[in-house]
Design an enzyme around this catalytic site. Structure first.
Site, mmCIF file in Angstrom:
data_model
loop_
_atom_site.group_PDB
_atom_site.id
_atom_site.type_symbol
_atom_site.label_atom_id
_atom_site.label_comp_id
_atom_site.label_asym_id
_atom_site.label_seq_id
_atom_site.Cartn_x
_atom_site.Cartn_y
_atom_site.Cartn_z
ATOM 1 N N ASP A 53 0.807 -1.211 0.000
ATOM 2 C CA ASP A 53 0.000 0.000 0.000
ATOM 3 C C ASP A 53 0.845 1.268 0.000
ATOM 4 O OD1 ASP A 53 -2.366 1.423 0.044
ATOM 5 O OD2 ASP A 53 -3.208 0.269 1.676
ATOM 6 N N THR A 54 0.147 2.394 0.056
ATOM 7 C CA THR A 54 0.751 3.718 0.052
ATOM 8 C C THR A 54 1.783 3.892 1.165
ATOM 9 O OG1 THR A 54 -1.366 4.582 -0.724
ATOM 10 C CG2 THR A 54 0.213 6.185 0.122
ATOM 11 N N VAL A 55 2.919 4.508 0.850
ATOM 12 C CA VAL A 55 3.906 4.861 1.870
ATOM 13 C C VAL A 55 3.813 6.351 2.144
ATOM 14 C CG1 VAL A 55 5.454 2.993 1.215
ATOM 15 C CG2 VAL A 55 5.741 5.250 0.164
#
Length: 346
Positions: free
Chosen positions: A239-241
């Site tokens: 997922d998004t960092v």
């Protein structure tokens, strides 16, 4: 699913201490060493699936990103510069460890591939001091999308363009790529953006989709297909960092970067690029008693509908911030999700 976090708070000089939850805090070694704090950094590797067998690697990745930001703060950089440095480290993991070719992060090079077998990334950054924001969506052929978002922000801070034109703060697709190259950010051939892992995952996902399309729509088969899909998502979804930073002057900044959902439609732009959804940063002022910085990760479309980053920032200004945050999550985010939808959308 584990959400790997790492934080660092710096004072000079200071030895490093770490605990089992991958946090790093620098302590003061003696009374004579007590000086003004250099700043605070926190990073996350996303709300997606993280293999327990790679827990040490994730913590190491987060620590490296924190250290990169701290180094910038020690050099006198402001929060927005430091948070960009942290994101570059997270986006560049596969670049710096090509022999491992490990899927530690879904950002920049090595991100998830879309339906066409291409990598399209989203990223945004916000400066709490100026409230300026820069973002790119569905951008291809750039190793570090956050660098483009940060450059958009810095160019906007310079003021109007020739003939009084307003500089852009959010660019997408080919236009974002061409703007980046014209401003000195080197392109990366599309065939080099993917890694062995991302290509392998794409082939597996494509095969599953082809099989699913051939199956009948009977209830039992549909149920088995849904359950199988859910299990397979857990086995490979990242997922998004993101990161938040407070500098020595008290300025805050936040940033996020994502390769998006695997097998997403071409041109899809997730919350990582949308204003007030992926990240938010705002210094304290007459209206807001507290400085806040937020970086989100999770169900992209739901985060967009609720503008969760900005909602969380507003909740933090309440007298009872804990209760206000709880209500924001329950009433404006969780209840906004459709009960018929499953899975995660980075």
């Amino acid at each position: 699913m584990d959400n790997k976090l790492n934080s660092a708070e710096e004072r000079q000089p200071a030895p490093t201490l770490a605990n089992s939850w991958s946090t790093k805090q620098d302590a003061v070694s003696s009374k004579n060493d007590r000086t003004k704090a250099v700043g605070f950094v926190l990073v996350h590797a996303g709300a997606g699936y993280h293999s327990e067998s790679k827990a040490k690697e994730y913590k190491h990745v987060c620590k490296r990103a924190c250290q990169r930001a701290v180094d910038r703060l020690k050099a006198g950089a402001l929060a927005v510069e430091a948070v960009a440095a942290a994101l570059v480290e997270l986006e560049s993991l596969t670049q710096s460890c090509p022999s491992q070719d490990s899927p530690f992060t879904n950002a920049g090079m090595g991100s998830n591939l879309n339906l066409k077998g291409e990598i399209e990334c989203d990223a945004s950054i916000m400066d709490g001091k100026s409230l300026h924001y820069g973002a790119v969506g569905a951008i291809s052929g750039i190793k570090n999308p956050v660098l483009v978002a940060n450059r958009l922000l810095s160019e906007a801070q310079k003021g109007k363009l020739s003939a009084g034109r307003i500089p852009p703060c959010f660019l997408v697709g080919r236009g974002a790529h061409d703007w980046a190259v014209s401003h000195g950010i080197p392109p990366c051939p599309s065939d080099k953006m993917a890694t062995k892992f991302s290509l392998s995952a794409y082939k597996r996902n494509k095969h599953k989709m082809e099989l699913a399309e051939k199956m009948d729509s009977g209830f039992k088969q549909t149920k088995r297909r849904r359950q199988s899909s859910e299990n397979e998502e857990v086995s490979g979804c990242l997922d998004t960092v993101g990161a938040i930073v407070v500098d020595q002057e008290g300025n805050v900044a936040a940033a996020v970067s994502s390769g998006g959902l695997a097998m997403k439609h071409s041109g899809r732009v997730g919350q990582a690029a949308h204003y007030g959804c992926g990240c938010w940063a705002e210094n304290a002022c007459n209206v807001n008693p507290y400085s806040t910085a937020v970086s989100t990760s999770g169900c992209g479309e739901h985060l967009i509908r609720t503008m969760l980053a900005r909602e969380c920032s507003s909740a933090m200004q309440a007298d009872d911030a804990h209760q206000a945050l709880l209500e924001a999550m329950q009433n404006k985010f969780i209840r906004a999700e459709s009960p018929t939808q499953t899975g995660h959308s980075p």
